[in-house]
Write a protein that holds these residues in place. Sequence first.
Motif, PDB file in Angstrom:
ATOM      1  N   ARG A 194       0.696  -1.339   0.108  1.00 49.55           N
ATOM      2  CA  ARG A 194       0.116  -0.104   0.022  1.00 49.55           C
ATOM      3  C   ARG A 194       1.032   1.324   0.248  1.00 49.55           C
ATOM      4  N   LYS A 198       1.062   3.912  -2.818  1.00 49.49           N
ATOM      5  CA  LYS A 198       1.003   5.558  -2.508  1.00 49.49           C
ATOM      6  C   LYS A 198       1.855   6.335  -2.790  1.00 49.49           C
ATOM      7  N   ARG A 201       0.078   7.701  -5.763  1.00 48.03           N
ATOM      8  CA  ARG A 201      -1.588   7.749  -5.244  1.00 48.03           C
ATOM      9  C   ARG A 201      -2.390   8.136  -6.153  1.00 48.03           C
ATOM     10  N   TRP A 241      -8.489   2.471   0.701  1.00 52.43           N
ATOM     11  CA  TRP A 241      -7.332   3.096   1.260  1.00 52.43           C
ATOM     12  C   TRP A 241      -6.605   3.929   0.118  1.00 52.43           C
ATOM     13  N   LEU A 242      -6.972   3.909  -1.019  1.00 54.50           N
ATOM     14  CA  LEU A 242      -6.450   4.804  -1.910  1.00 54.50           C
ATOM     15  C   LEU A 242      -7.467   6.144  -2.078  1.00 54.50           C
TER      16      LEU A 242
END
Length: 246
Positions: A194, A198, A201, A241-242
């Motif tokens: 992640r 990011k 992102r 989460w993005l």
Amino acid sequence: MPEATYPPLDVLKAVADGVWIVDSGPLRALGIPLPVRMTVIRLRDGALWLHSPTRYDPRLHREIAALGPIRHLVAPNIAHWTYLKAWQDHCPEALTWAAPNLRRRGQVRRSGLRINRVLADAAPPDWEADLRQTVVPGGLSFREVGFFHDASRTLILTDLVLNLEPAKMPALVRPFLQLARMTTPHGQPPPYLRLVIKLRRRAAARAAAELIALKPERVIFAHGLWFAGDATARLRHALRWLGRFS
């Protein structure tokens, strides 16, 4: 010890018309036993397309070849290539397609893996009638290519979603996996991945939004319990989460 994988292993399992999966593994990553999965698509010209091939098995090869000629071997990100060389050796007429930057890896060069084509945002003529594709970028040369099979409304990912079942994992690692949201129903990739994604992102979020906009009926990925129903909502939840998606 719980069974991390999804038996029966190394056999074809029908998912939809022209779509099969092969469950295999486990692989060990940071002490975690990971189930691993290949997806097989029969294109409208009869050719077979193997996404993230799992370990080579002669019986499995015969089972797949009975469906049609194996023409495409796909390495969809810079991590999923380990078993490709064995499939190349036994399928000399197949083209090997790789995510951007895979051929730069020293391990790949030393392995003798042959990469015939690099995957781009647009599907090549070889399968544009059957599959759409989207490159999800990240930092540190990470790229993952997602594929959408129009006929079955199936989205095929690799590590962008990871949905382990706690009961299948060793008791000692369950708390970490749950805290990291790598388990059902969250379906997020490991924290380090992640962070890598990011690093780009904004571009990654745009690509993820494109995948959600496809409104898949099912989402297949390499590790864990894939989304057989309510797939669009579950995909949106797994990728939250993005950021927000319109």
